[in-house]
Enzyme design. Structure first.
Site, PDB file in Angstrom:
ATOM      1  N   SER A  12       6.875  46.356  22.523  1.00 32.82           N
ATOM      2  CA  SER A  12       6.511  47.321  21.535  1.00 32.82           C
ATOM      3  C   SER A  12       5.947  48.551  22.002  1.00 32.82           C
ATOM      4  O   SER A  12       5.094  48.875  20.598  1.00 32.82           O
ATOM      5  CB  SER A  12       5.662  46.115  20.523  1.00 32.82           C
ATOM      6  OG  SER A  12       5.196  45.610  21.167  1.00 32.82           O
ATOM      7  N   GLY A  13       5.831  49.385  22.883  1.00 30.47           N
ATOM      8  CA  GLY A  13       4.804  50.285  23.212  1.00 30.47           C
ATOM      9  C   GLY A  13       5.374  51.441  22.556  1.00 30.47           C
ATOM     10  O   GLY A  13       6.656  51.620  21.920  1.00 30.47           O
ATOM     11  N   ASN A  14       5.072  52.586  22.780  1.00 32.95           N
ATOM     12  CA  ASN A  14       5.090  53.898  22.353  1.00 32.95           C
ATOM     13  C   ASN A  14       6.569  54.022  22.922  1.00 32.95           C
ATOM     14  O   ASN A  14       7.744  54.403  22.309  1.00 32.95           O
ATOM     15  CB  ASN A  14       4.284  55.307  23.367  1.00 32.95           C
ATOM     16  CG  ASN A  14       2.780  55.326  22.753  1.00 32.95           C
ATOM     17  OD1 ASN A  14       2.514  54.562  21.664  1.00 32.95           O
ATOM     18  ND2 ASN A  14       2.267  56.004  22.964  1.00 32.95           N
ATOM     19  N   CYS A 127      11.174  59.866  34.283  1.00 31.62           N
ATOM     20  CA  CYS A 127      11.492  60.740  33.720  1.00 31.62           C
ATOM     21  C   CYS A 127      11.520  62.354  34.852  1.00 31.62           C
ATOM     22  O   CYS A 127      12.937  62.989  34.203  1.00 31.62           O
ATOM     23  CB  CYS A 127      10.382  60.805  32.777  1.00 31.62           C
ATOM     24  SG  CYS A 127       8.158  61.148  33.298  1.00 31.62           S
ATOM     25  N   ALA A 159       1.345  61.202  29.985  1.00 31.99           N
ATOM     26  CA  ALA A 159       1.084  60.411  31.080  1.00 31.99           C
ATOM     27  C   ALA A 159       0.378  58.346  30.235  1.00 31.99           C
ATOM     28  O   ALA A 159      -0.987  58.927  30.203  1.00 31.99           O
ATOM     29  CB  ALA A 159       0.689  60.908  32.241  1.00 31.99           C
ATOM     30  N   GLY A 160       0.461  57.304  30.418  1.00 26.59           N
ATOM     31  CA  GLY A 160      -0.154  56.488  29.555  1.00 26.59           C
ATOM     32  C   GLY A 160      -1.152  55.663  30.947  1.00 26.59           C
ATOM     33  O   GLY A 160      -0.423  56.228  32.342  1.00 26.59           O
ATOM     34  N   GLY A 162       0.270  53.114  33.064  1.00 25.83           N
ATOM     35  CA  GLY A 162       0.967  52.669  33.956  1.00 25.83           C
ATOM     36  C   GLY A 162       2.372  54.380  34.682  1.00 25.83           C
ATOM     37  O   GLY A 162       1.218  53.419  35.989  1.00 25.83           O
ATOM     38  N   THR A 163       2.064  55.237  33.616  1.00 26.59           N
ATOM     39  CA  THR A 163       2.219  56.599  35.459  1.00 26.59           C
ATOM     40  C   THR A 163       1.183  56.640  35.774  1.00 26.59           C
ATOM     41  O   THR A 163       0.825  56.883  37.036  1.00 26.59           O
ATOM     42  CB  THR A 163       2.668  57.421  34.484  1.00 26.59           C
ATOM     43  OG1 THR A 163       3.170  57.280  33.322  1.00 26.59           O
ATOM     44  CG2 THR A 163       2.943  58.884  34.992  1.00 26.59           C
ATOM     45  N   ASN A 277       8.274  64.203  28.645  1.00 25.95           N
ATOM     46  CA  ASN A 277       8.762  63.749  30.029  1.00 25.95           C
ATOM     47  C   ASN A 277       9.548  61.934  29.170  1.00 25.95           C
ATOM     48  O   ASN A 277      10.682  61.369  29.950  1.00 25.95           O
ATOM     49  CB  ASN A 277       8.010  63.323  30.272  1.00 25.95           C
ATOM     50  CG  ASN A 277       6.540  63.389  30.040  1.00 25.95           C
ATOM     51  OD1 ASN A 277       6.047  63.647  29.241  1.00 25.95           O
ATOM     52  ND2 ASN A 277       5.997  62.189  30.149  1.00 25.95           N
TER      53      ASN A 277
END
EC number: 1.2.1.10
Length: 305
Positions: A12-14, A127, A159-160, A162-163, A277
């Site tokens: 349910s994120g971005n 991406c 880039a969150g 996780g990235t 991306n």
């Protein structure tokens, strides 16, 4: 006979929220559920307002429902998807994986989508892969590509965590895709997190080594054809200029090179336009889901006759 495949979004994120807006426009996919783990999630709140059934109780809640989705789009994390993937398959639910889990085959729509329409689980790679591997594929279907190198530059703010935590995995996975899907004998991937403010949209450079006597017009035409194909699901994907051909040199290891520059502007559904991306991941996933749904619904219709 159903005209749309029933869809659940897990996460349910971005990315999940941006994906939701794309699925709501689809003629082939009907988003019915969004599954998260945070009851205060903005994504779950938006999904509820848009008429979806939502839960913060995770995948087990979804699998316990009397009505199951035909397709699941998962945008959580690799370890979560690796745990859930066997459960989806046991329940007869097809999965489109937007995490690095790579449980199923990686799919780049212009290159190999048709080969994996019957796979129970497909992976959207990265991406950078979605943006650059189509170009490598465009070149390799015309001539042999002994080496290809891609450089993906993305806005740092897009880039969150996780990235950032998986940069090494990003480069390895994308490099492998340049070879196995793009068709290069050897591939290399580099990612740059661009700190510019205001943020720059995604830009990518793709270098392909080619034979010195290669048909340059055929290569350029193939690149243009693939760009048009990507634009059918990512309208903001475009060439920055014509493919550039260079003669063999010491810098290129004695090989001729074609260099292609592309940029990816997002549709701005939920994520900002500079986050091309992320947009190309949700758009490509939607494209894959639609093609799977078309194939499945056509098969169902044929069997019912």
């Amino acid at each position: 006979m159903p005209t749309k495949a029933k869809v659940a979004i897990v996460g349910s994120g971005n990315i999940s929220t941006d994906l939701l807006y794309k699925l709501l426009r689809s003629d082939w996919l009907e988003p019915r559920w969004m599954v998260g783990i945070d009851p205060q999630s903005e994504g779950l709140a938006r999904a509820r307002k848009l008429g979806l059934e939502t839960t913060h109780e995770g995948v087990d809640w979804l699998l316990a429902q009397p009505e199951k989705p035909d397709l699941v789009f998962e945008a959580t994390s690799a370890y979560v998807h690796r745990d859930a993937a066997p459960k989806y398959e046991a329940a007869g639910i097809r999965a489109i994986d937007l995490t690095p889990a790579a449980v199923g085959p990686a799919v780049i729509p212009p290159a190999n989508l048709r080969q994996h329409l019957d796979a129970p689980n497909v992976n959207m790679i990265t991406c950078g892969g979605q943006a650059t591997i189509p170009i490598v594929f465009a070149v390799s279907r015309v001539v042999e590509v002994p080496y290809a190198e891609i450089v993906a530059s993305v806005a740092s703010v897009s880039a969150g965590p996780g990235t950032r935590a998986n940069i090494d995995e990003f480069t390895k996975t994308t490099s492998r895709g340049v070879e196995t899907i793009g068709g290069a004998k050897r591939g290399k991937a580099i990612i740059i997190l661009n700190p510019a403010d205001p943020p720059m949209i995604m830009r990518d450079t793709i270098f392909c080594a080619i034979p010195e006597d290669a048909d340059r017009d055929a290569i350029a035409q193939s690149i243009h054809d693939v760009v048009k194909e990507v634009q059918t699901y990512v309208p903001g994907y475009r060439l920055l200029n014509e493919p550039q051909f260079d003669e063999p040199s010491l810098n290129s290891g004695g090989q001729a090179v074609v260099t292609t520059f592309v940029e990816v502007e997002g549709a701005g559904d939920y994520l900002p336009p500079y986050a091309g991306n992320l947009d190309i991941m949700t758009a490509a996933a939607t494209k894959v889901g639609e093609e799977i749904a078309k194939e499945t619904l056509a098969t169902t219709a044929g069997g019912a006759q």
